[in-house]
Design an enzyme around this catalytic site. Structure first.
Site, short mmCIF file in Angstrom:
data_model
loop_
_atom_site.label_atom_id
_atom_site.label_comp_id
_atom_site.label_asym_id
_atom_site.label_seq_id
_atom_site.Cartn_x
_atom_site.Cartn_y
_atom_site.Cartn_z
N ILE A 67 32.64 43.56 -3.38
CA ILE A 67 32.69 44.98 -3.71
C ILE A 67 32.94 45.20 -5.21
CG2 ILE A 67 35.17 45.46 -3.39
CD1 ILE A 67 34.29 47.79 -1.53
N GLY A 112 45.41 33.47 -6.96
CA GLY A 112 44.71 34.76 -6.98
C GLY A 112 44.14 35.18 -5.64
N GLN A 113 44.50 34.48 -4.57
CA GLN A 113 44.00 34.90 -3.25
C GLN A 113 44.66 36.22 -2.86
OE1 GLN A 113 44.52 32.12 0.05
NE2 GLN A 113 43.17 33.33 1.37
N HIS A 129 37.48 32.70 2.29
CA HIS A 129 36.21 33.16 1.73
C HIS A 129 35.92 32.36 0.47
CE1 HIS A 129 39.50 35.57 0.10
NE2 HIS A 129 38.82 35.59 -1.05
N HIS A 139 33.83 32.37 -3.00
CA HIS A 139 33.09 33.21 -3.93
C HIS A 139 31.91 32.37 -4.44
CE1 HIS A 139 36.49 36.14 -4.81
NE2 HIS A 139 37.17 35.12 -4.31
P1 5GP Z 1 40.40 36.76 -3.50
O1 5GP Z 1 41.10 37.48 -4.61
O2 5GP Z 1 41.20 36.80 -2.21
O3 5GP Z 1 39.94 35.38 -3.82
O4 5GP Z 1 39.06 37.57 -3.25
C1 5GP Z 1 38.98 38.73 -2.50
C2 5GP Z 1 37.69 39.40 -2.89
O5 5GP Z 1 37.37 40.36 -1.90
C3 5GP Z 1 37.76 40.17 -4.23
O6 5GP Z 1 36.81 39.62 -5.13
C4 5GP Z 1 37.46 41.60 -3.84
O7 5GP Z 1 36.67 42.27 -4.81
C5 5GP Z 1 36.75 41.46 -2.52
N1 5GP Z 1 36.93 42.58 -1.61
C6 5GP Z 1 38.10 43.21 -1.32
N2 5GP Z 1 37.90 44.18 -0.41
C7 5GP Z 1 36.56 44.16 -0.12
C8 5GP Z 1 35.74 44.95 0.76
O8 5GP Z 1 36.19 45.84 1.48
N3 5GP Z 1 34.41 44.63 0.80
C9 5GP Z 1 33.88 43.65 0.03
N4 5GP Z 1 32.56 43.44 0.13
N5 5GP Z 1 34.63 42.89 -0.81
C10 5GP Z 1 35.94 43.14 -0.87
#
Ligand code: 5GP
Ligand code: ZN
Length: 114
Positions: free
Chosen positions: A31, A93-94, A100, A102
């Site tokens: 997003i 940074g999770q 998931h 990236h």
């Molecule tokens: P993390 O920081 O846990 O590695 O990554 C989480 C990712 O999820 C972030 O890059 C954030 O932009 C994405 N994200 C958070 N909420 C949503 C959502 O509702 N939809 C989508 N498509 N991505 C999301």
């Protein structure tokens, strides 16, 4: 898990721009994209992070990595190069505690990451 954002996306209860779906994995656009290609690849099954996924040892980690590469090919970044990032734990940074990966590409990526 009903209170997990990515479980809800996997169940199609929360919309996302899906780019690839396999039996056990789902890929959709982040997003808040950090590169021209920024796709998240999740396991449909809930695992908190990459460590939990690896511990499950049922081939799912393998499936996830293969899905990441399939996304890179589909997005046209496999040749130029792409990065697969699995932030594992708050210090890395999770922010969403459903595993998931990236998949980032489409621009030059710096090393080391921030
Ligand atoms: P993390 O920081 O846990 O590695 O990554 C989480 C990712 O999820 C972030 O890059 C954030 O932009 C994405 N994200 C958070 N909420 C949503 C959502 O509702 N939809 C989508 N498509 N991505 C999301
Ligand atoms: Zn979940």
């Amino acid at each position: 898990m009903t209170d997990c954002l990515f479980c809800n996306i996997a169940a199609k209860e929360i919309p996302a721009e899906i780019v690839l779906e396999t039996e056990r994995a789902l890929a959709f656009r982040d997003i808040n994209p950090q590169a021209p290609t920024h796709v998240l690849v999740i396991s449909k099954a809930h695992h908190e992070n990459a460590a939990a996924l690896a511990e499950a040892d049922d081939g799912l980690a393998d499936d996830l990595l293969k899905a990441c590469h399939a996304v890179a090919v589909q997005e046209g970044v496999a040749e130029s190069g792409y990065r697969v990032v699995l932030n594992t734990g708050p210090g890395a940074g999770q922010t969403v505690f459903h595993v998931h990966a990236h998949v980032l590409g489409g621009r030059s990526l710096q090393w080391p990451p921030g």
